[in-house]
Design a protein around this motif. Structure first.
Motif, PDB file in Angstrom:
ATOM      1  N   ARG A 184    -113.214 -42.861 -10.882  1.00  0.00           N
ATOM      2  CA  ARG A 184    -114.289 -43.731 -10.395  1.00  0.00           C
ATOM      3  C   ARG A 184    -115.033 -43.081  -9.239  1.00  0.00           C
ATOM      4  O   ARG A 184    -114.514 -42.197  -8.542  1.00  0.00           O
ATOM      5  CB  ARG A 184    -113.742 -45.092  -9.978  1.00  0.00           C
ATOM      6  N   CYS A 185    -116.271 -43.540  -9.044  1.00  0.00           N
ATOM      7  CA  CYS A 185    -117.070 -43.068  -7.915  1.00  0.00           C
ATOM      8  C   CYS A 185    -116.509 -43.623  -6.608  1.00  0.00           C
ATOM      9  O   CYS A 185    -115.729 -44.581  -6.599  1.00  0.00           O
ATOM     10  CB  CYS A 185    -118.526 -43.493  -8.089  1.00  0.00           C
ATOM     11  N   ILE A 186    -116.940 -43.029  -5.515  1.00  0.00           N
ATOM     12  CA  ILE A 186    -116.409 -43.344  -4.191  1.00  0.00           C
ATOM     13  C   ILE A 186    -117.510 -43.975  -3.347  1.00  0.00           C
ATOM     14  O   ILE A 186    -118.613 -43.439  -3.244  1.00  0.00           O
ATOM     15  CB  ILE A 186    -115.867 -42.063  -3.524  1.00  0.00           C
ATOM     16  N   ARG A 187    -117.198 -45.105  -2.740  1.00  0.00           N
ATOM     17  CA  ARG A 187    -118.162 -45.786  -1.881  1.00  0.00           C
ATOM     18  C   ARG A 187    -118.222 -45.109  -0.504  1.00  0.00           C
ATOM     19  O   ARG A 187    -117.232 -44.533  -0.048  1.00  0.00           O
ATOM     20  CB  ARG A 187    -117.784 -47.260  -1.707  1.00  0.00           C
ATOM     21  N   ARG A 188    -119.386 -45.213   0.147  1.00  0.00           N
ATOM     22  CA  ARG A 188    -119.546 -44.599   1.467  1.00  0.00           C
ATOM     23  C   ARG A 188    -118.460 -45.060   2.439  1.00  0.00           C
ATOM     24  O   ARG A 188    -117.915 -44.272   3.200  1.00  0.00           O
ATOM     25  CB  ARG A 188    -120.913 -44.963   2.057  1.00  0.00           C
ATOM     26  N   GLY A 189    -118.151 -46.353   2.400  1.00  0.00           N
ATOM     27  CA  GLY A 189    -117.202 -46.910   3.351  1.00  0.00           C
ATOM     28  C   GLY A 189    -115.771 -46.455   3.152  1.00  0.00           C
ATOM     29  O   GLY A 189    -114.918 -46.667   4.032  1.00  0.00           O
ATOM     30  N   GLU A 190    -115.494 -45.837   2.010  1.00  0.00           N
ATOM     31  CA  GLU A 190    -114.144 -45.349   1.743  1.00  0.00           C
ATOM     32  C   GLU A 190    -113.888 -43.982   2.370  1.00  0.00           C
ATOM     33  O   GLU A 190    -112.745 -43.547   2.480  1.00  0.00           O
ATOM     34  CB  GLU A 190    -113.913 -45.238   0.229  1.00  0.00           C
ATOM     35  N   ARG A 191    -114.933 -43.295   2.765  1.00  0.00           N
ATOM     36  CA  ARG A 191    -114.807 -41.914   3.236  1.00  0.00           C
ATOM     37  C   ARG A 191    -114.476 -41.859   4.724  1.00  0.00           C
ATOM     38  O   ARG A 191    -115.060 -42.592   5.519  1.00  0.00           O
ATOM     39  CB  ARG A 191    -116.112 -41.154   2.964  1.00  0.00           C
ATOM     40  N   THR A 192    -113.538 -40.979   5.075  1.00  0.00           N
ATOM     41  CA  THR A 192    -113.147 -40.801   6.468  1.00  0.00           C
ATOM     42  C   THR A 192    -113.485 -39.400   6.969  1.00  0.00           C
ATOM     43  O   THR A 192    -114.060 -39.239   8.047  1.00  0.00           O
ATOM     44  CB  THR A 192    -111.633 -41.054   6.642  1.00  0.00           C
ATOM     45  N   THR A 193    -113.151 -38.374   6.193  1.00  0.00           N
ATOM     46  CA  THR A 193    -113.361 -36.985   6.606  1.00  0.00           C
ATOM     47  C   THR A 193    -114.548 -36.372   5.862  1.00  0.00           C
ATOM     48  O   THR A 193    -115.046 -36.930   4.879  1.00  0.00           O
ATOM     49  CB  THR A 193    -112.103 -36.142   6.321  1.00  0.00           C
ATOM     50  N   HIS A 194    -114.970 -35.194   6.343  1.00  0.00           N
ATOM     51  CA  HIS A 194    -116.019 -34.463   5.622  1.00  0.00           C
ATOM     52  C   HIS A 194    -115.523 -34.055   4.234  1.00  0.00           C
ATOM     53  O   HIS A 194    -116.318 -33.990   3.284  1.00  0.00           O
ATOM     54  CB  HIS A 194    -116.454 -33.230   6.418  1.00  0.00           C
ATOM     55  N   MET A 195    -114.223 -33.771   4.112  1.00  0.00           N
ATOM     56  CA  MET A 195    -113.672 -33.455   2.796  1.00  0.00           C
ATOM     57  C   MET A 195    -113.788 -34.646   1.858  1.00  0.00           C
ATOM     58  O   MET A 195    -114.065 -34.482   0.660  1.00  0.00           O
ATOM     59  CB  MET A 195    -112.203 -33.026   2.919  1.00  0.00           C
ATOM     60  N   ASP A 196    -113.591 -35.836   2.391  1.00  0.00           N
ATOM     61  CA  ASP A 196    -113.777 -37.049   1.571  1.00  0.00           C
ATOM     62  C   ASP A 196    -115.218 -37.126   1.068  1.00  0.00           C
ATOM     63  O   ASP A 196    -115.480 -37.473  -0.089  1.00  0.00           O
ATOM     64  CB  ASP A 196    -113.468 -38.299   2.395  1.00  0.00           C
ATOM     65  N   MET A 197    -116.154 -36.804   1.960  1.00  0.00           N
ATOM     66  CA  MET A 197    -117.570 -36.807   1.590  1.00  0.00           C
ATOM     67  C   MET A 197    -117.829 -35.787   0.477  1.00  0.00           C
ATOM     68  O   MET A 197    -118.530 -36.090  -0.500  1.00  0.00           O
ATOM     69  CB  MET A 197    -118.420 -36.478   2.825  1.00  0.00           C
ATOM     70  N   TRP A 198    -117.259 -34.600   0.617  1.00  0.00           N
ATOM     71  CA  TRP A 198    -117.442 -33.540  -0.380  1.00  0.00           C
ATOM     72  C   TRP A 198    -116.936 -33.987  -1.747  1.00  0.00           C
ATOM     73  O   TRP A 198    -117.620 -33.833  -2.762  1.00  0.00           O
ATOM     74  CB  TRP A 198    -116.711 -32.289   0.101  1.00  0.00           C
ATOM     75  N   ILE A 199    -115.766 -34.571  -1.773  1.00  0.00           N
ATOM     76  CA  ILE A 199    -115.189 -35.026  -3.037  1.00  0.00           C
ATOM     77  C   ILE A 199    -116.011 -36.175  -3.630  1.00  0.00           C
ATOM     78  O   ILE A 199    -116.148 -36.284  -4.854  1.00  0.00           O
ATOM     79  CB  ILE A 199    -113.712 -35.434  -2.848  1.00  0.00           C
ATOM     80  N   SER A 200    -116.601 -37.002  -2.765  1.00  0.00           N
ATOM     81  CA  SER A 200    -117.413 -38.116  -3.280  1.00  0.00           C
ATOM     82  C   SER A 200    -118.607 -37.616  -4.083  1.00  0.00           C
ATOM     83  O   SER A 200    -119.045 -38.271  -5.031  1.00  0.00           O
ATOM     84  CB  SER A 200    -117.886 -39.014  -2.132  1.00  0.00           C
ATOM     85  N   TYR A 201    -119.134 -36.428  -3.737  1.00  0.00           N
ATOM     86  CA  TYR A 201    -120.239 -35.855  -4.505  1.00  0.00           C
ATOM     87  C   TYR A 201    -119.741 -35.373  -5.872  1.00  0.00           C
ATOM     88  O   TYR A 201    -120.416 -35.537  -6.896  1.00  0.00           O
ATOM     89  CB  TYR A 201    -120.877 -34.687  -3.749  1.00  0.00           C
ATOM     90  N   LEU A 202    -118.558 -34.778  -5.904  1.00  0.00           N
ATOM     91  CA  LEU A 202    -117.983 -34.320  -7.168  1.00  0.00           C
ATOM     92  C   LEU A 202    -117.685 -35.505  -8.086  1.00  0.00           C
ATOM     93  O   LEU A 202    -117.798 -35.402  -9.308  1.00  0.00           O
ATOM     94  CB  LEU A 202    -116.697 -33.527  -6.912  1.00  0.00           C
ATOM     95  N   ALA A 203    -117.336 -36.638  -7.482  1.00  0.00           N
ATOM     96  CA  ALA A 203    -116.980 -37.838  -8.250  1.00  0.00           C
ATOM     97  C   ALA A 203    -118.177 -38.486  -8.936  1.00  0.00           C
ATOM     98  O   ALA A 203    -118.010 -39.437  -9.708  1.00  0.00           O
ATOM     99  CB  ALA A 203    -116.289 -38.844  -7.336  1.00  0.00           C
ATOM    100  N   PHE A 204    -119.381 -37.973  -8.679  1.00  0.00           N
ATOM    101  CA  PHE A 204    -120.556 -38.492  -9.388  1.00  0.00           C
ATOM    102  C   PHE A 204    -120.389 -38.388 -10.905  1.00  0.00           C
ATOM    103  O   PHE A 204    -121.028 -39.132 -11.651  1.00  0.00           O
ATOM    104  CB  PHE A 204    -121.817 -37.722  -8.972  1.00  0.00           C
ATOM    105  N   ILE A 205    -119.551 -37.468 -11.370  1.00  0.00           N
ATOM    106  CA  ILE A 205    -119.371 -37.331 -12.821  1.00  0.00           C
ATOM    107  C   ILE A 205    -118.845 -38.612 -13.449  1.00  0.00           C
ATOM    108  O   ILE A 205    -119.091 -38.866 -14.634  1.00  0.00           O
ATOM    109  CB  ILE A 205    -118.437 -36.157 -13.198  1.00  0.00           C
ATOM    110  N   PHE A 206    -118.165 -39.435 -12.675  1.00  0.00           N
ATOM    111  CA  PHE A 206    -117.568 -40.651 -13.230  1.00  0.00           C
ATOM    112  C   PHE A 206    -118.597 -41.755 -13.461  1.00  0.00           C
ATOM    113  O   PHE A 206    -118.263 -42.820 -13.993  1.00  0.00           O
ATOM    114  CB  PHE A 206    -116.432 -41.146 -12.335  1.00  0.00           C
ATOM    115  N   ASP A 207    -119.849 -41.493 -13.070  1.00  0.00           N
ATOM    116  CA  ASP A 207    -120.915 -42.455 -13.327  1.00  0.00           C
ATOM    117  C   ASP A 207    -121.972 -41.888 -14.280  1.00  0.00           C
ATOM    118  O   ASP A 207    -123.019 -42.490 -14.475  1.00  0.00           O
ATOM    119  CB  ASP A 207    -121.576 -42.880 -12.011  1.00  0.00           C
TER     120      ASP A 207
END
Length: 256
Positions: A183-206
């Motif tokens: 699943r994609c990642i919501r902005r509010g779920e991210r804590t670190t810059h690495m979390d942000m990086w992975i959230s971009y990769l997770a775009f494939i799930f949409d």
């Protein structure tokens, strides 16, 4: 009737109200036309009708029109400060600028819905029919070009810190779980810059179309983007290999 060349010229005239030498403005102008190319690719590969193909290209041209005022005012892409999709709808439909791009008003409800929904976490359940088709096309096209941007833009421009600093950070467990859940990642779920990086990769799930997954595979964007960051944190490096495996398997499964 739609005249894309007429619409492109009107779009360029609109941009003359902004500082086109500004790096962020320039990036969004390039992004707009790359999204248009991505939408063209999806429509050709998915054999979308000629009318909807032309409409999809117009929507791609206009989808980020609200970004330019956002950047002029805040010099930031942060939608918490300024909702660029909402502003785009206002400029086009409340202020009447849409007639500068297309004279026929019969497509307005589709264009309006597609632009309003293009950056939402998910498409509202009440959207259906042709409006749903165009929401899916623009959301996929936007995400495909986001992979290009993340592959070419400097880490400092994306994160505000160096790639080396990003790679020293941990990945939050909730972010890994989102990847495991596909699943994609919501902005509010991210804590670190690495979390942000992975959230971009997770775009494939949409992504919605087999051709979109094929595009990511053919460009090898998943591997190329993952490999951009030097993971100096051993746990982060191991976590990213798990992310790589999950995402690449998912892409393969969705192509066919």
């Amino acid at each position: 009737m739609m005249d894309l060349e007429y619409a492109k010229e009107s779009f360029r005239q609109y941009l003359n109200h902004y500082d086109r030498s500004d790096d962020k403005i320039m990036l969004k102008e390039v992004h707009t036309f790359c999204v248009l190319d991505a939408a063209d690719y999806i429509c050709r590969e998915e054999k979308i009708s000629k009318e909807d193909h032309e409409l999809a290209l117009l929507i791609a041209l206009l989808h980020d029109i609200g970004r330019f005022e956002q950047l002029k005012t805040f010099h930031s892409y942060d939608d918490n400060l300024f909702d660029h999709a909402e502003f785009g709808v206002k400029v086009l439909f409340e202020d009447g600028m849409i007639r500068q791009f297309i004279r026929d008003d019969s497509y307005d409800p589709i264009i309006r819905t597609a632009i309003a929904c293009h950056s939402l976490y998910e498409i509202p359940k009440e959207v259906e029919g042709r409006e749903l088709l165009h929401c899916r096309i623009i959301r996929d096209a936007d995400k495909l070009d986001n992979f290009r941007v993340k592959n070419t833009e400097k880490a400092e421009a994306i994160f505000g810190i160096s790639a080396e600093q990003v790679g020293l950070e941990p990945v939050s467990e909730n972010i890994l779980n989102a990847i495991r859940e596909h699943r994609c990642i919501r902005r509010g779920e991210r804590t670190t810059h690495m979390d942000m990086w992975i959230s971009y990769l997770a775009f494939i799930f949409d992504l919605n179309f087999p051709s979109s997954f094929l595009y990511i595979k053919n460009q090898d964007y998943m591997n190329r983007n993952i490999d951009r960051i030097p993971y100096g944190n051993p746990k982060t490096k191991a976590d990213m290999e798990e992310v790589r495996s999950i995402c690449n398997i998912y892409i393969e499964e969705k192509i066919y």
